[in-house]
Design a protein around this motif. Structure first.
Motif, PDB file in Angstrom:
ATOM      1  N   GLY A   1      42.443   7.409  37.535  1.00 47.88           N
ATOM      2  CA  GLY A   1      41.711   8.466  36.867  1.00 47.88           C
ATOM      3  C   GLY A   1      41.226   8.105  35.482  1.00 47.88           C
ATOM      4  N   GLN A   2      41.665   7.033  34.923  1.00 47.16           N
ATOM      5  CA  GLN A   2      41.228   6.650  33.597  1.00 47.16           C
ATOM      6  C   GLN A   2      39.752   6.261  33.618  1.00 47.16           C
ATOM      7  N   ILE A   3      39.063   6.684  32.571  1.00 45.31           N
ATOM      8  CA  ILE A   3      37.641   6.354  32.477  1.00 45.31           C
ATOM      9  C   ILE A   3      37.505   4.862  32.235  1.00 45.31           C
ATOM     10  N   HIS A   4      36.690   4.226  33.023  1.00 52.98           N
ATOM     11  CA  HIS A   4      36.519   2.781  32.917  1.00 52.98           C
ATOM     12  C   HIS A   4      35.507   2.480  31.804  1.00 52.98           C
ATOM     13  N   TRP A   5      36.013   2.495  30.568  1.00 55.66           N
ATOM     14  CA  TRP A   5      35.127   2.308  29.428  1.00 55.66           C
ATOM     15  C   TRP A   5      34.487   0.928  29.443  1.00 55.66           C
ATOM     16  N   TYR A   6      35.224  -0.062  29.870  1.00 53.33           N
ATOM     17  CA  TYR A   6      34.646  -1.408  29.901  1.00 53.33           C
ATOM     18  C   TYR A   6      33.448  -1.451  30.837  1.00 53.33           C
ATOM     19  N   SER A   7      33.563  -0.855  32.005  1.00 49.80           N
ATOM     20  CA  SER A   7      32.446  -0.851  32.959  1.00 49.80           C
ATOM     21  C   SER A   7      31.270  -0.051  32.421  1.00 49.80           C
ATOM     22  N   ILE A   8      31.580   1.065  31.753  1.00 52.87           N
ATOM     23  CA  ILE A   8      30.498   1.878  31.206  1.00 52.87           C
ATOM     24  C   ILE A   8      29.753   1.112  30.109  1.00 52.87           C
ATOM     25  N   ILE A   9      30.500   0.501  29.185  1.00 53.37           N
ATOM     26  CA  ILE A   9      29.866  -0.259  28.102  1.00 53.37           C
ATOM     27  C   ILE A   9      29.100  -1.457  28.658  1.00 53.37           C
ATOM     28  N   ASN A  10      29.688  -2.121  29.654  1.00 53.44           N
ATOM     29  CA  ASN A  10      29.015  -3.273  30.261  1.00 53.44           C
ATOM     30  C   ASN A  10      27.708  -2.856  30.924  1.00 53.44           C
ATOM     31  N   SER A  11      27.730  -1.739  31.639  1.00 54.06           N
ATOM     32  CA  SER A  11      26.508  -1.251  32.283  1.00 54.06           C
ATOM     33  C   SER A  11      25.466  -0.853  31.243  1.00 54.06           C
ATOM     34  N   PHE A  12      25.933  -0.229  30.154  1.00 58.63           N
ATOM     35  CA  PHE A  12      25.008   0.175  29.092  1.00 58.63           C
ATOM     36  C   PHE A  12      24.348  -1.040  28.436  1.00 58.63           C
ATOM     37  N   MET A  13      25.133  -2.092  28.186  1.00 61.33           N
ATOM     38  CA  MET A  13      24.578  -3.299  27.580  1.00 61.33           C
ATOM     39  C   MET A  13      23.580  -3.980  28.515  1.00 61.33           C
ATOM     40  N   ILE A  14      23.900  -4.016  29.805  1.00 61.29           N
ATOM     41  CA  ILE A  14      22.960  -4.599  30.768  1.00 61.29           C
ATOM     42  C   ILE A  14      21.665  -3.799  30.798  1.00 61.29           C
ATOM     43  N   LEU A  15      21.796  -2.460  30.732  1.00 63.81           N
ATOM     44  CA  LEU A  15      20.610  -1.611  30.718  1.00 63.81           C
ATOM     45  C   LEU A  15      19.751  -1.887  29.482  1.00 63.81           C
ATOM     46  N   LEU A  16      20.387  -2.018  28.314  1.00 64.28           N
ATOM     47  CA  LEU A  16      19.636  -2.340  27.099  1.00 64.28           C
ATOM     48  C   LEU A  16      18.954  -3.702  27.200  1.00 64.28           C
ATOM     49  N   PHE A  17      19.664  -4.680  27.752  1.00 66.15           N
ATOM     50  CA  PHE A  17      19.084  -6.019  27.891  1.00 66.15           C
ATOM     51  C   PHE A  17      17.871  -6.000  28.813  1.00 66.15           C
ATOM     52  N   LEU A  18      18.014  -5.346  29.955  1.00 67.16           N
ATOM     53  CA  LEU A  18      16.884  -5.286  30.890  1.00 67.16           C
ATOM     54  C   LEU A  18      15.725  -4.495  30.307  1.00 67.16           C
ATOM     55  N   SER A  19      16.040  -3.401  29.584  1.00 67.82           N
ATOM     56  CA  SER A  19      14.966  -2.625  28.951  1.00 67.82           C
ATOM     57  C   SER A  19      14.237  -3.467  27.918  1.00 67.82           C
ATOM     58  N   GLY A  20      14.999  -4.255  27.138  1.00 72.77           N
ATOM     59  CA  GLY A  20      14.357  -5.130  26.164  1.00 72.77           C
ATOM     60  C   GLY A  20      13.475  -6.178  26.814  1.00 72.77           C
ATOM     61  N   MET A  21      13.938  -6.744  27.931  1.00 76.20           N
ATOM     62  CA  MET A  21      13.126  -7.740  28.631  1.00 76.20           C
ATOM     63  C   MET A  21      11.828  -7.128  29.147  1.00 76.20           C
ATOM     64  N   VAL A  22      11.923  -5.947  29.720  1.00 76.30           N
ATOM     65  CA  VAL A  22      10.712  -5.279  30.218  1.00 76.30           C
ATOM     66  C   VAL A  22       9.762  -4.953  29.076  1.00 76.30           C
ATOM     67  N   ALA A  23      10.327  -4.477  27.952  1.00 66.46           N
ATOM     68  CA  ALA A  23       9.496  -4.146  26.795  1.00 66.46           C
ATOM     69  C   ALA A  23       8.778  -5.393  26.267  1.00 66.46           C
ATOM     70  N   MET A  24       9.489  -6.536  26.210  1.00 67.54           N
ATOM     71  CA  MET A  24       8.866  -7.772  25.749  1.00 67.54           C
ATOM     72  C   MET A  24       7.729  -8.197  26.670  1.00 67.54           C
ATOM     73  N   ILE A  25       7.950  -8.096  27.971  1.00 69.71           N
ATOM     74  CA  ILE A  25       6.890  -8.477  28.921  1.00 69.71           C
ATOM     75  C   ILE A  25       5.676  -7.572  28.778  1.00 69.71           C
TER      76      ILE A  25
END
Length: 253
Positions: free
Chosen positions: A198-222
């Protein structure tokens, strides 16, 4: 459906190599849990006597530490068969309670399932499996008690001398008038799942958020590079058109 079963023999599993036995013991040492689903519902485990103490997922067994002080200088290494002096017990019997409701006359739906795992040793039992399973306080299945290393460091486990685990289960059907198919998830949403999953998986949430930011940045650059290239081509065409309108073309106009 609606047929109770008591101490049914499911199967026998033999562990025939030392590596498999060491891997099996590490699951108990590291507090692994099992997650079952019945009719799409997670099987709940009644962890403590507190209110809303159900959890989804149940432990594979339990361990008893006879002397905590002796464990301070020892560590459980992944590739080591030398285990600390912990008594390990494995759950091999399962009391399953299936709660159901009568939605309409003659139509029944499962609304909740809970489990009570037990450790029962069927080795060297004088009674048959059902009699041993029905005892009030049967002996527990101790895993590490089978591993007595000789002077060469071998536990003696082999195909001719395996560690055998007998699995049994009981099923009890319980009619519920306070639960229906529409509100079957209400109890799961109020569970206290902090012990297992039941514990919130903060590591997975932060990891997913960072991946989302990285992909958004790549799309924005393109996109920016494409826009910059299009603007550059557009400006070059404007300059060419202005250059064509000079000289004799102006006189012609």
């Amino acid at each position: 459906m609606k047929v109770d079963s008591e101490c049914v023999h499911l199967c026998d599993v033999n562990i025939e190599t030392e590596d498999n036995m060491a891997r099996f013991m590490r699951t108990l040492l590291n507090d692994y849990s099992a997650y079952w689903f019945v009719d799409g519902l997670p099987v709940a485990y009644f962890a403590t006597q507190e209110k809303n103490s159900y959890t989804t997922g149940f432990p594979l067994g339990y361990k008893v530490i006879p002397n905590v002080a002796s464990l301070e200088t020892k560590q459980d290494k992944p590739n080591s068969r030398q285990f600390p002096p912990i008594q390990l017990y494995y759950y091999n019997h399962f009391d399953i309670n299936v709660h159901y409701s009568e939605e309409t006359e003659g139509a029944y739906r499962i609304v909740f399932v809970d489990i009570n795992p037990k450790s029962i040793s069927y080795q060297n039992a004088q009674q048959n499996i059902k009699e041993r399973c029905s005892q009030a306080n049967p002996p527990h299945l101790r895993v590490d008690g089978r591993l007595k290393l000789d002077q060469h460091g071998s536990s003696g486990i082999s195909k001719t001398n395996p560690f055998s685990i007998t699995y049994t289960y009981s099923v009890k059907w319980i009619k519920r008038s306070d639960m229906t198919w529409s509100n079957r998830w209400d109890l799961y949403l109020t569970m206290n799942n902090q012990q297992h999953d039941g514990q919130i998986h903060w590591y997975s949430i932060i990891n997913s958020f960072m991946i989302l930011l990285f992909l958004s940045g790549m799309v924005a650059m393109i996109v920016l590079r494409s826009l910059r290239r299009d603007l550059a081509n557009y400006n070059e065409k404007d300059e060419e058109e202005e250059a064509d309108e000079r000289g004799w073309k102006r006189l012609y106009k």
